[in-house]
Design a protein around this motif. Sequence first.
Motif, short mmCIF file in Angstrom:
data_model
loop_
_atom_site.label_atom_id
_atom_site.label_comp_id
_atom_site.label_asym_id
_atom_site.label_seq_id
_atom_site.Cartn_x
_atom_site.Cartn_y
_atom_site.Cartn_z
N UNK A 42 2.19 1.99 -3.34
CA UNK A 42 1.38 2.45 -4.32
C UNK A 42 1.44 3.95 -4.82
N UNK A 75 -4.80 12.43 -5.96
CA UNK A 75 -4.89 11.47 -4.96
C UNK A 75 -4.31 11.83 -3.90
N UNK A 76 -4.18 10.88 -2.79
CA UNK A 76 -3.34 10.89 -1.37
C UNK A 76 -2.09 10.97 -1.31
N UNK A 77 -1.47 10.36 -2.48
CA UNK A 77 0.05 10.08 -2.17
C UNK A 77 0.91 11.36 -2.43
N UNK A 127 0.80 -1.15 -0.15
CA UNK A 127 -0.02 -0.05 -0.01
C UNK A 127 1.02 1.13 -0.04
N UNK A 144 -7.69 17.34 -9.09
CA UNK A 144 -8.52 16.26 -8.44
C UNK A 144 -7.79 14.97 -8.65
N UNK A 145 -7.09 14.82 -9.59
CA UNK A 145 -6.59 13.49 -9.83
C UNK A 145 -5.20 13.25 -9.27
#
Lengths: 84, 424
Positions: free
Chosen positions: B70, B134-136, B67, B131-132
């Motif tokens: 990712x 993500x959280x990373x 995870x 918006x694309x």
Amino acid sequence: MSDTNLLEKLKTIVEPYVQNKEAFSTISEETDFINDLKINSANLIDVALDVEDEFDIMIENDDMDKMLTVKSSLEVIEQKLAEK
Amino acid sequence: MRKRVVITGLGVVSPNGVGLDAFTNALKNGSSGIRHSKVLEELQFSCQVAGEPIISDLMKEEYLTRLQLRGFNSTGILYGVIAGIDAFKDAGLKINADEVDWDMSIIFGAGTSGIDKFREAIYKVDEKNVRRLGSSVAIQVMNSGVSAYLSGILGAGGQVTTNSSACTTGAESILMGYDLIQSGRATKVLTGSTSDSGPYIWGGFDAMKVCAYKFNDQPEKASRPMSESANGFVPGSGAGALMLETLDSALERGATIYAELLGGHVNCGAQRNGGSLTAPNNEAVQRCIKTAVKNAGINAQDISTINGHLTATKKDSIEVQNWKEALEFTKDNFPPINSLKSLVGHGLSASGALESVASVLQIKEQFVFPNANCEDIHPDIEAMINSTSVPTKMKELDVDIVAKASFGFGDVNGCLIFKRYNHS
């Protein structure tokens, strides 16, 4: 697309983010992403983005906020697919 | 009373060896970690050789979960996490997934974080696609990313932070860890530093024409500190980590003690007296070295060997002069001096920590690693010290005290004094 098919696809998307593998093995429509699967809340955004990629749909902020359980996520996906 | 601070664990991710054993062997054999870089060649850099640690995908999975991996694209965090976990485990500590160690802090330095991830994000943002992301993105591009990952993995509950002071970062992090222990606010501090690798971090230096460009077809010859044919530094990267601990805690745990950190000093030349954003104020450099020696409570003459900053630019001669004047050595009693950069290039924000790990290993294994590519010692240096003080072959030596210094852009300096711990 049948409901079972949708559920299977959602399961594949969610799996990498799941921290409680046991709860994942008994996943159902009632399963809650954070409380049951122990998905980190920050990763819910990633689940929504992965759903967008898989189904070629766009999910607005309001709909993203709803995607907290398997059931609500399936509803958002079905609705977006119907609008396509 | 001053607390005694010892080093009980080491971790290293170096271009010429990942892990302590590989790195120690590389040091003893004088193995170079400088390789040709296809990316730098394609991007038409002047310098097309670099020092980059080699890390397999399999190895990444030993340190980060699937995870965590990712969307992971931060070499600096990767190197730091590997070095930090290794140092923790090398200190004989065990990861407890349920408990927090409130007495353990982390001060892990970085110059940038996730510069490749940042590039990905910039493209998306400029395409109006924020918006694309993500959280990373946020966690990888925050400068303290490396400390944040490490504290979560290791369970450190004291102060967890990242320092940044250009190429002095690593030395500074170790001294900050020392100070934290002195102040009584931590029993153990995981210190060290990391640097991203790749064209986006090295480009600025290439553009300044301070990187080696004459040895693109002979990578291992490119980094030539103290040599007459030195032609600039070779960009490098990696991470080094040192677990600092109170002597009492180390003895109580029965931990292996690599060396004692007697003290050190950091200062800044304030860009006066010849100093600038990119050049040192020599008065400040000498003051830093002298104060470190004074703080450590030793005599300069007790220094067994010096591990310099020595990047392979024109400034090397001036650095040697600064050491000689600050410590009042003569030509004949100047101790052996070496530069890790001859083997791995200039690890920038990681350099101080990588070189401190090498310094401590010289104490543990009683040797001085060779200066590669210094067969043609610079005449200005040879006028000041004997060529035997610049060993080009590994030298067995009774190493009791190592003085290690790092200097950085912004006219900042750091000097550390490591000493062999006498087990009684």
